[in-house]
Enzyme design. Structure first.
Site, short mmCIF file in Angstrom:
data_model
loop_
_atom_site.label_atom_id
_atom_site.label_comp_id
_atom_site.label_asym_id
_atom_site.label_seq_id
_atom_site.Cartn_x
_atom_site.Cartn_y
_atom_site.Cartn_z
N ASP A 91 0.85 -1.19 0.00
CA ASP A 91 0.00 0.00 0.00
C ASP A 91 0.89 1.25 0.00
OD1 ASP A 91 -2.05 2.02 1.61
OD2 ASP A 91 -3.12 0.56 0.38
N TYR A 221 -3.42 11.21 0.54
CA TYR A 221 -3.88 10.87 -0.81
C TYR A 221 -3.88 12.12 -1.69
CZ TYR A 221 -5.36 6.05 0.00
OH TYR A 221 -5.38 4.70 0.24
N HIS A 272 -5.12 -7.86 0.56
CA HIS A 272 -4.34 -6.63 0.63
C HIS A 272 -3.64 -6.45 1.96
CE1 HIS A 272 -3.22 -2.64 -0.67
NE2 HIS A 272 -3.77 -2.09 0.41
#
Length: 295
Positions: A91, A221, A272
């Site tokens: 990630d 982000y 994930h």
């Protein structure tokens, strides 16, 4: 024995936290306790991303994967005194680790990754004449995933502050926003309890809630979308462990073209949140990848 070869940095991602590595730490620091070889042990450092949980907000503007990687280089060398070390992540941790390898290859023995994130060069490229069939499939799957699952990313990359007000005001809203990702991105077949204990999910949510850090964590982000420098080819030896239920498994041809891949393994299960879902599989692949570097 040269202990400089046994340091491993594990940066985490979003919406998890340093708790991501709780299960894997003893497997890496004391493998003999779990039937492994004591020579495979590491000193494990799990730094918390700036502004995530109990980690203080950075005074630097524009905190993105690149800037975090520079902080990690300083942490590992100037603060902790390691001359050379290993790094692994997924990630955001994958992005941080790759920037670390790109800009400070002299510090790293190798890097170990479980994903490549969204490969924008493939997803948004208008010229796909030289794409392999695998790369074309990735492009189609990525566009489909972004259409059906990427709303959170669009919001966090454009309006993170607006989102933060609501999530900081409602613990139920925060839990829903975070835990939905664990359900969608893990290998749980819609049953969270198949992959996670309720306590570890709630602990992860509480790390954000009690510190009121969902805002700065989502803001990363925004910075990664607006201020992140381009990434070139990575020459540091790279190990890849792909878990089948993870988000958008990278095309091997693209990876071989952009990284110095020396190990490429497909795991039998997992998603994930690799270190939380399948800590034994991940720990074994990390130990195997770094074994040739030990002297």
């Amino acid at each position: 024995m040269d202990l400089v070869l046994y340091q491993l940095s594990l940066p985490h991602g979003w919406p998890d936290s340093y708790i991501r590595y709780q299960k894997i730490i003893p497997l890496l620091t004391d493998p003999a306790r779990y039937g492994g070889d004591p020579e495979d042990s590491f000193d494990v450092i799990v730094p918390s991303l700036p502004g995530f949980g109990f980690s203080s907000h950075s005074k630097l503007a524009g905190m993105n994967n690149f800037h975090v990687s520079e902080l990690w280089a300083k942490l590992m060398t100037e603060e902790l005194g390691y001359k050379k070390f290993a790094a692994a992540g997924g990630d955001i941790g994958s992005g941080v680790t790759r920037y670390l390898a790109l800009n400070h290859p002299e510090l790293l023995l190798g890097i170990h990754l479980t994903d490549m994130g969204i490969i924008k060069d493939l997803v948004y490229s208008q010229d796909q004449a030289d794409f392999s069939e695998e790369e074309l499939r990735y492009k189609r799957k990525a566009q489909e995933w972004l259409s059906h699952e990427g709303a959170y990313m669009s919001l966090q990359s454009t309006k993170p502050q607006t989102l933060a007000y609501g999530l900081s005001d409602s613990p139920v809203g925060l839990a829903g926003w975070i835990i939905e990702k664990f359900r969608a991105w893990s290998d749980c077949n819609g049953n969270l309890r198949q992959s996670f204990a309720e306590d570890e999910l709630l602990t992860n949510v509480m790390i954000y809630w009690v510190t009121n850090t969902i805002g700065p964590s989502t803001h990363m982000y925004y910075e990664n979308s607006h201020s992140l420098p381009s990434m070139g080819s990575i020459e540091v030896p790279t190990g890849i462990a792909l878990f089948p239920a993870d988000i958008l498994l990278p095309p091997k041809k693209w990876a071989l073209r952009n990284l110095n891949i020396t190990s490429w393994n497909s795991m039998p299960r997992g998603g994930h949140f690799t270190a939380m879902e399948e800590p034994e599989l991940l720990a074994d692949d990390i130990r195997t990848f770094y074994r040739p570097f030990r002297i």
